[in-house]
Design an enzyme around this catalytic site. Structure first.
Site, PDB file in Angstrom:
ATOM      1  N   HIS A 199      56.544  73.760   4.066  1.00 19.26           N
ATOM      2  CA  HIS A 199      56.895  74.786   5.039  1.00 19.26           C
ATOM      3  C   HIS A 199      56.321  74.432   6.415  1.00 19.26           C
ATOM      4  O   HIS A 199      55.261  73.825   6.522  1.00 19.26           O
ATOM      5  CB  HIS A 199      56.370  76.155   4.595  1.00 19.26           C
ATOM      6  CG  HIS A 199      56.925  77.286   5.388  1.00 19.26           C
ATOM      7  ND1 HIS A 199      56.404  77.652   6.608  1.00 19.26           N
ATOM      8  CD2 HIS A 199      57.965  78.122   5.162  1.00 19.26           C
ATOM      9  CE1 HIS A 199      57.103  78.673   7.093  1.00 19.26           C
ATOM     10  NE2 HIS A 199      58.053  78.974   6.236  1.00 19.26           N
ATOM     11  N   GLU A 207      65.340  75.826   7.229  1.00 18.81           N
ATOM     12  CA  GLU A 207      64.722  76.828   8.084  1.00 18.81           C
ATOM     13  C   GLU A 207      64.461  76.236   9.468  1.00 18.81           C
ATOM     14  O   GLU A 207      63.445  75.563   9.663  1.00 18.81           O
ATOM     15  CB  GLU A 207      63.403  77.312   7.490  1.00 18.81           C
ATOM     16  CG  GLU A 207      63.523  77.982   6.134  1.00 18.81           C
ATOM     17  CD  GLU A 207      62.205  78.557   5.663  1.00 18.81           C
ATOM     18  OE1 GLU A 207      62.140  79.767   5.439  1.00 18.81           O
ATOM     19  OE2 GLU A 207      61.228  77.788   5.530  1.00 18.81           O
TER      20      GLU A 207
END
Length: 257
Positions: free
Chosen positions: A102, A170
């Site tokens: 992430h 993302e």
């Protein structure tokens, strides 16, 4: 039957406290149990809560198709690594996915491509699905966004014979923003990623995703990876219903054939 499924995932990051996490999990599982599509397996749901409530989540998800994910894991199975969490430990508990790479882990904790690759290997050798987060730092042309994003996936060296990867696209500039990336932009990036990702990979969009977005992106993506908008279980219920409607619409022409 088309055989298509929609996947919806949620990460609570570190927003909820202990009591609020348990209350949220109970509410989310009630929503999941009320969803016929989740019960039937046509809509797949996974939840990545904070580490201290993983066992609570696993208990609540027992007897349902809902998968429980971890937000991170060590690249080592055991050893003198204070504060780390072993992927072998997670697998033994019953966790089935682990989130890796992430943008926040990369930026705040210095996790580079080599670290993500080591963690991906550790996840797969423990039969955990790697949930790999990819995305460009700033708004660029879709072709460049796809190139940068796929390079992050490729650097993770996912074993094609290991557990099926889940890929969360993302864009960093959309994470925490008031609005998600424009649907046309996401569709263009997703189309290019599809050409390069393994055919069995599940491709999700994340980054300020909420109700109303899935119908604008599916089937270019396989679903959504939700953050703060899913802190309201009512929003999750709306998204699960959107997914069920999309899948039902796909089935109608086949039913008439």
């Amino acid at each position: 039957m088309t055989g298509r499924t929609v996947t919806v995932g949620i990460s609570t990051k570190m927003y909820l406290g202990y009591a609020s996490s348990k209350a949220w999990l109970e509410a989310v599982m009630a929503v999941a149990r009320e969803s016929e599509a989740v019960s039937a397996g046509t809509v797949k749901l996974f939840i990545a809560p904070s580490f201290p409530v993983l066992e609570t989540a696993l208990g609540l998800a027992g007897g349902t198709p809902v998968q429980i994910a971890a937000q991170n894991a060590s690249e080592q199975d055991s050893g003198p690594l204070t504060g780390e969490v072993s992927p072998a430990f997670l697998a033994e508990m019953g966790v089935s996915l682990v989130e890796l790479g992430h943008a926040e882990r990369r930026e705040l904790f210095g996790e580079d491509d080599a670290v993500v690759a080591a963690k991906s290997a550790a996840a797969q050798r423990n039969n955990l699905q790697p949930l790999l987060c990819i995305g460009e730092k700033s708004r660029v042309a879709p072709e460049e966004a796809a190139r940068l994003s796929y390079a992050q996936f490729a650097s993770a060296h996912v074993d094609p014979d290991g557990p099926t990867p889940v890929v969360a696209y993302e864009p960093l500039w959309a994470i925490g923003a008031t609005e998600p990336a424009e649907p046309a932009y996401v569709r263009a990036v997703a189309a290019r990623l599809r050409e390069q990702l393994p055919g069995n990979a599940t491709l999700l969009y994340g980054g300020s995703a909420g109700p109303g977005l899935l119908p604008l992106l599916y089937p270019h993506v396989d679903g959504l990876f939700l953050g703060r908008f899913a802190h309201d279980p009512g929003n999750l219920a709306l998204i699960l219903e959107e997914a069920a409607v999309l899948l039902a619409a796909e089935e109608r022409p086949h039913a008439r054939a």
